[in-house]
Structure formats: structure tokens, C-alpha cells
Design an enzyme around this catalytic site. Sequence first.
Site, PDB file in Angstrom:
ATOM      1  N   ASP A  33       3.367  11.203 -11.936  1.00 59.90           N
ATOM      2  CA  ASP A  33       3.253   9.869 -11.313  1.00 59.90           C
ATOM      3  C   ASP A  33       3.478   8.827 -12.396  1.00 59.90           C
ATOM      4  O   ASP A  33       3.398   9.142 -13.590  1.00 59.90           O
ATOM      5  CB  ASP A  33       1.851   9.694 -10.681  1.00 59.90           C
ATOM      6  CG  ASP A  33       1.851   8.675  -9.540  1.00 59.90           C
ATOM      7  OD1 ASP A  33       2.156   7.494  -9.803  1.00 59.90           O
ATOM      8  OD2 ASP A  33       1.568   9.067  -8.396  1.00 59.90           O
ATOM      9  N   GLY A  77       2.810   1.182   0.648  1.00 64.58           N
ATOM     10  CA  GLY A  77       1.682   0.257   0.769  1.00 64.58           C
ATOM     11  C   GLY A  77       1.322   0.078   2.218  1.00 64.58           C
ATOM     12  O   GLY A  77       1.862   0.763   3.085  1.00 64.58           O
ATOM     13  N   SER A 119       7.394   9.935   7.527  1.00 64.98           N
ATOM     14  CA  SER A 119       6.396   9.044   8.120  1.00 64.98           C
ATOM     15  C   SER A 119       6.660   8.813   9.601  1.00 64.98           C
ATOM     16  O   SER A 119       7.814   8.847  10.057  1.00 64.98           O
ATOM     17  CB  SER A 119       6.462   7.705   7.385  1.00 64.98           C
ATOM     18  OG  SER A 119       5.784   6.717   8.102  1.00 64.98           O
ATOM     19  N   TYR A 150      11.216   0.714   5.188  1.00 63.57           N
ATOM     20  CA  TYR A 150      10.449   1.899   4.773  1.00 63.57           C
ATOM     21  C   TYR A 150      10.767   3.066   5.707  1.00 63.57           C
ATOM     22  O   TYR A 150      11.020   4.192   5.254  1.00 63.57           O
ATOM     23  CB  TYR A 150       8.960   1.535   4.804  1.00 63.57           C
ATOM     24  CG  TYR A 150       8.019   2.696   4.635  1.00 63.57           C
ATOM     25  CD1 TYR A 150       7.819   3.298   3.398  1.00 63.57           C
ATOM     26  CD2 TYR A 150       7.290   3.181   5.736  1.00 63.57           C
ATOM     27  CE1 TYR A 150       6.933   4.357   3.256  1.00 63.57           C
ATOM     28  CE2 TYR A 150       6.398   4.237   5.594  1.00 63.57           C
ATOM     29  CZ  TYR A 150       6.228   4.827   4.353  1.00 63.57           C
ATOM     30  OH  TYR A 150       5.351   5.878   4.218  1.00 63.57           O
TER      31      TYR A 150
HETATM   32  P1  NAD Z   1       0.303   6.332  -2.532  1.00 65.39           P
HETATM   33  O1  NAD Z   1       0.979   5.027  -2.727  1.00 65.39           O
HETATM   34  O2  NAD Z   1      -1.166   6.402  -2.791  1.00 65.39           O
HETATM   35  O3  NAD Z   1       1.023   7.460  -3.398  1.00 65.39           O
HETATM   36  C1  NAD Z   1       2.362   7.406  -3.772  1.00 65.39           C
HETATM   37  C2  NAD Z   1       2.433   7.601  -5.262  1.00 65.39           C
HETATM   38  O4  NAD Z   1       3.799   7.583  -5.669  1.00 65.39           O
HETATM   39  C3  NAD Z   1       1.718   6.493  -6.052  1.00 65.39           C
HETATM   40  O5  NAD Z   1       0.686   7.023  -6.860  1.00 65.39           O
HETATM   41  C4  NAD Z   1       2.817   5.885  -6.896  1.00 65.39           C
HETATM   42  O6  NAD Z   1       2.399   5.466  -8.183  1.00 65.39           O
HETATM   43  C5  NAD Z   1       3.825   7.022  -6.956  1.00 65.39           C
HETATM   44  N1  NAD Z   1       5.138   6.515  -7.312  1.00 65.39           N
HETATM   45  C6  NAD Z   1       5.807   5.484  -6.723  1.00 65.39           C
HETATM   46  N2  NAD Z   1       6.959   5.267  -7.370  1.00 65.39           N
HETATM   47  C7  NAD Z   1       7.018   6.177  -8.375  1.00 65.39           C
HETATM   48  C8  NAD Z   1       7.957   6.424  -9.398  1.00 65.39           C
HETATM   49  N3  NAD Z   1       9.069   5.710  -9.509  1.00 65.39           N
HETATM   50  N4  NAD Z   1       7.703   7.430 -10.258  1.00 65.39           N
HETATM   51  C9  NAD Z   1       6.566   8.162 -10.188  1.00 65.39           C
HETATM   52  N5  NAD Z   1       5.636   7.963  -9.223  1.00 65.39           N
HETATM   53  C10 NAD Z   1       5.867   6.969  -8.348  1.00 65.39           C
HETATM   54  O7  NAD Z   1       0.631   6.787  -1.045  1.00 65.39           O
HETATM   55  P2  NAD Z   1       0.005   7.978  -0.184  1.00 65.39           P
HETATM   56  O8  NAD Z   1      -0.737   7.356   0.920  1.00 65.39           O
HETATM   57  O9  NAD Z   1      -0.644   8.962  -1.045  1.00 65.39           O
HETATM   58  O10 NAD Z   1       1.337   8.595   0.452  1.00 65.39           O
HETATM   59  C11 NAD Z   1       1.984   9.738  -0.089  1.00 65.39           C
HETATM   60  C12 NAD Z   1       3.285   9.971   0.644  1.00 65.39           C
HETATM   61  O11 NAD Z   1       3.044  10.107   2.044  1.00 65.39           O
HETATM   62  C13 NAD Z   1       4.273   8.821   0.496  1.00 65.39           C
HETATM   63  O12 NAD Z   1       5.572   9.347   0.398  1.00 65.39           O
HETATM   64  C14 NAD Z   1       4.124   8.057   1.786  1.00 65.39           C
HETATM   65  O13 NAD Z   1       5.294   7.356   2.116  1.00 65.39           O
HETATM   66  C15 NAD Z   1       3.827   9.177   2.767  1.00 65.39           C
HETATM   67  N6  NAD Z   1       3.090   8.701   3.938  1.00 65.39           N
HETATM   68  C16 NAD Z   1       1.798   8.297   3.801  1.00 65.39           C
HETATM   69  C17 NAD Z   1       1.119   7.830   4.912  1.00 65.39           C
HETATM   70  C18 NAD Z   1      -0.310   7.373   4.813  1.00 65.39           C
HETATM   71  O14 NAD Z   1      -0.865   6.958   5.828  1.00 65.39           O
HETATM   72  N7  NAD Z   1      -0.953   7.441   3.673  1.00 65.39           N
HETATM   73  C19 NAD Z   1       1.754   7.763   6.156  1.00 65.39           C
HETATM   74  C20 NAD Z   1       3.074   8.172   6.250  1.00 65.39           C
HETATM   75  C21 NAD Z   1       3.730   8.664   5.140  1.00 65.39           C
END
Ligand code: NAD
Length: 329
Positions: A33, A77, A119, A150
Site C-alpha cells: 500500500d 472514498g 463494486s 468510479y
Molecule cells: P480503502 O480506501 O480503505 O482501501 C484502498 C487502499 O488502496 C488504500 O489503503 C489506499 O492507500 C490504497 N491505494 C490507493 N492507491 C494506491 C496506490 N497508487 N498504490 C498503493 N496503494 C494504493 O478502501 P476499502 O473500503 O478497503 O476498499 C477496498 C477495495 O474494495 C477497493 O478497490 C474498493 O473500490 C472496493 N470496494 C469497496 C467497497 C466498500 O464499501 N468499502 C464497496 C465497493 C468496492
Amino acid sequence: MMKRVVVLGAGGFIGSHLVNRLKSMGHWVRGVDIKPPDFSTSSADDFILGDLRKIEVVEQCIGNDIDEVYQLAADMGGALYLFTGENDADVSHNSALINLHVVKRCVDCKVGKVFFSSSACIYPKYNQLDPDNPVCTEESAYPAQPDSEYGWEKLFSERLYQSFHRNYGLNARIARFHNIYGPEGTWEGGKEKAPAALCRKVARMEPGGAIEVWGDGLQTRSFLYIDDCLDGVLKLMESDCTIPLNIGSEEMISINDFARMIADVSGKDINIKNIPGPVGVRGRCSENSLVREKIGWTPKYTLREGISKTYDWIVSQIEAQVEANSVSG
Ligand code: NAD
């Protein structure tokens, strides 16, 4: 059997929980990360701080010795970040770059299996206009009309993983997450999502006060507790299913009723003030017939059970903040 696993996005909410789960199963885990987890120390055996938009970082993280990759890294986000339009270019560019690098590297290194987190935001806007009857079956994704960039990036990347499967044999599994929530999720700062934001507002509300809820509050959603999400991801990875599947809850609730549920959990009386804000589609709820049929997964937690745990955790965060401020002040 112990596997060598890489979790991309291991500093994020779902990724950090996934690392813990994979470690508890006895696997060797590398987390990657641009930042460490916000609320705990990663339990990964190896944690690489690096920017996955750079191919050399992806090459460093994924080698020929890796059995499985879980790709959760995304520019991500809540509604304020994703649905105002202000971050569209970054969201699309950053996440697409990561996925473009990852598919290629996984093929080059003959990685056994790859998980991609898509998503519910890929579903067409025209099927989510009625808050009481949203359509989110997997096949309803096309003709495509996501309501955010997104969602478009996720749809593009689903297709990317599937085309690498068809043309280069990439063994990919794809989940469409619907609003995952739980302890250790972002709860303030602008990137938090509705469950954490509502818990924070209720927890900080003075007796007899009001909390602000975006929109008319009649918009509906379903929310999935983190432990159920991890169960679904792992079951999907064990399966042979290569088509995208919903990983979400079928317990649909309006946002105003959700705020009332959280107030009830907290023991406070609340007034709701509905104000203009980014709200996304009118209705959205997971439809789990296909995921039940294909991998036999169904959520275990009710929304009330999951949000109670989340509320307690956010209260503990607020108390820790108050304590830290009183010490520094
Ligand atoms: P999150 O933002 O907490 O985690 C995503 C992580 O990716 C972050 O820690 C961020 O620092 C890292 N990241 C972003 N750009 C980066 C880069 N260039 N290099 C290295 N790391 C990088 O989000 P989450 O809620 O844990 O979601 C995880 C995945 O699930 C994501 O792909 C998100 O789109 C997908 N998702 C989540 C939800 C939800 O409700 N949480 C819903 C649908 C899809």
C-alpha cells in the site's frame, strides 16, 4: 496448505482485515500500500510501502513465487469523494493504472489466482431510480450506465481481468462489493462512507440535538459487515466461478431509518435534519441469488448486529481522541 499471498491495498479497510484473516489461516502474506493501516499494525509477514501506479513497484511485489493476489487497491472514498465529480480524473487514472499493471504482471509471473474487488457502483443508474425496487442482478450490468466515473473504471477493470482470462489464461475471481462497513474503517476526514459517518454523527450528538443526513433520506441501500465480506471473498477464491458476483447484503434500508437504527443502538433520541448533499442513486440493494447458487455464500450478520459493533468502535475512537486532546492541551 500454506500459500504465498499478496494483498494489494493492505493498508486500507478491507485489505487490512483480509491480511489478518489470511494470516489466521496460516498463509504467508505480503501487504502492499502507499500507507500502513490507519488503526492497527499490519499482521503481514512483509509490508511494502509503494505506489502501485508504478510498474516497478508492482514487479517488486508480485514475483514467480506468489500463489494468489488479492487486488483491493483503488483511489476510493465515500460519496463526498466519489460523487461530486471533483476527483473523477484521479479516480479513473489511478485505479486503472494499478489494474493495468497487475493483470499483466500476474500473467507474466503465472500467479495461480487473482481476486479483483469491483463494486455495486457498476450497476446502471436507470435500474436504481425506484428506492423500493432497485435491480442489481449480475446480468443487469449491461447495457452499462454507471452513475460515477468510479463505477465506469470498475466496469472497465472487470472487463480487463476477464479479457486477460480469455486471452492469457489469467485465473481471476471478481466480486462486486455492496457497501462494506465495520470497525477500522475510515470514519472522518471526507473519505468515510455512510455507516461510519452516521455512527460518528450520532456518537457526537448532544442530547436533544439533530444529525444531518444528506438528501431526503428516503434513498435506500444495503450494507455488508466486514466479516461476511471476507467469508464471501474466500469462498469465491476457492470456487471455480469466473463471472462477477455480488458480495452484499439483501437487507435494504432507507438512510433515515438507518440513522434511527444507529440512534437506537446508541440509546439516544435523535432528530434528523435532511440537507442537500451527494447521494448517488435512489435505491441500491444486493441481489444474492447467483452468488448463493454459484458459491453457496450468504451473509450471517444482521445490519443491527454489525452496526452495533461498528458504533462501539467509533465511540472508542472518539473517546481516544478526546483523551489525546486533553493530554496535549
Ligand atoms: P480503502 O480506501 O480503505 O482501501 C484502498 C487502499 O488502496 C488504500 O489503503 C489506499 O492507500 C490504497 N491505494 C490507493 N492507491 C494506491 C496506490 N497508487 N498504490 C498503493 N496503494 C494504493 O478502501 P476499502 O473500503 O478497503 O476498499 C477496498 C477495495 O474494495 C477497493 O478497490 C474498493 O473500490 C472496493 N470496494 C469497496 C467497497 C466498500 O464499501 N468499502 C464497496 C465497493 C468496492
